[in-house]
Enzyme design. Structure first.
Site, PDB file in Angstrom:
ATOM      1  N   ARG A  10       0.864  -1.135   0.074  1.00 41.51           N
ATOM      2  CA  ARG A  10       0.038   0.090   0.165  1.00 41.51           C
ATOM      3  C   ARG A  10       0.988   1.218   0.025  1.00 41.51           C
ATOM      4  O   ARG A  10       1.902   1.300   0.790  1.00 41.51           O
ATOM      5  CB  ARG A  10      -0.948  -0.124   1.369  1.00 41.51           C
ATOM      6  CG  ARG A  10      -1.982  -1.159   1.264  1.00 41.51           C
ATOM      7  CD  ARG A  10      -3.003  -0.841   0.232  1.00 41.51           C
ATOM      8  NE  ARG A  10      -4.268  -1.957   0.419  1.00 41.51           N
ATOM      9  CZ  ARG A  10      -4.088  -2.787  -0.553  1.00 41.51           C
ATOM     10  NH1 ARG A  10      -3.523  -2.762  -1.860  1.00 41.51           N
ATOM     11  NH2 ARG A  10      -4.955  -3.740  -0.621  1.00 41.51           N
ATOM     12  N   HIS A  58       4.510   0.315 -10.524  1.00 45.39           N
ATOM     13  CA  HIS A  58       2.945  -0.186  -9.876  1.00 45.39           C
ATOM     14  C   HIS A  58       2.795  -1.698 -10.723  1.00 45.39           C
ATOM     15  O   HIS A  58       1.636  -1.648 -11.298  1.00 45.39           O
ATOM     16  CB  HIS A  58       1.879   0.615  -9.866  1.00 45.39           C
ATOM     17  CG  HIS A  58       0.698   0.212  -8.747  1.00 45.39           C
ATOM     18  ND1 HIS A  58       0.262   0.932  -8.027  1.00 45.39           N
ATOM     19  CD2 HIS A  58       0.481  -1.088  -8.464  1.00 45.39           C
ATOM     20  CE1 HIS A  58      -0.615   0.412  -7.325  1.00 45.39           C
ATOM     21  NE2 HIS A  58      -0.697  -0.895  -7.508  1.00 45.39           N
TER      22      HIS A  58
END
Length: 97
Positions: A10, A58
């Site tokens: 996260r 990502h």
């Protein structure tokens, strides 16, 4: 030896200031970030300019326990048969992944 921290979880788990402080204080040898808060990581972020930081776009993916177990078992066999030079999926500093 100092630690390498890889965050694929996260973005808000660690603040940018915390990461920078850990690197500057020598608590971390290298930081690899796949997630950031905010995303995308702003162009003005000081992380971009650091050689001890690797930024990935990502791209981490969900891993299934069965897949991890198969990869671990394969590498364990390779290690037992040929040592570290036979291992697969090794992090390469020169490649950045």
């Amino acid at each position: 030896r100092r630690a390498v921290l890889i965050n694929v979880g996260r973005g808000d788990l660690l603040s940018e200031e915390t990461i920078l402080k850990a690197l500057e204080q020598g608590w971390l040898r290298h930081y690899v970030g796949d997630v950031f808060a905010p995303e995308p990581l702003p162009a003005a972020s000081r992380l971009w300019a650091r050689e001890d930081v690797t930024i990935t776009p990502h791209v981490s993916a969900v891993s299934q326990p069965e897949d991890a177990a198969i990869a671990f078992e394969d590498n364990l066999r390779r290690y037992e048969e040929g040592g570290t030079s036979a291992l697969k999926h090794i992090f390469g500093w020169e490649r950045g992944y």
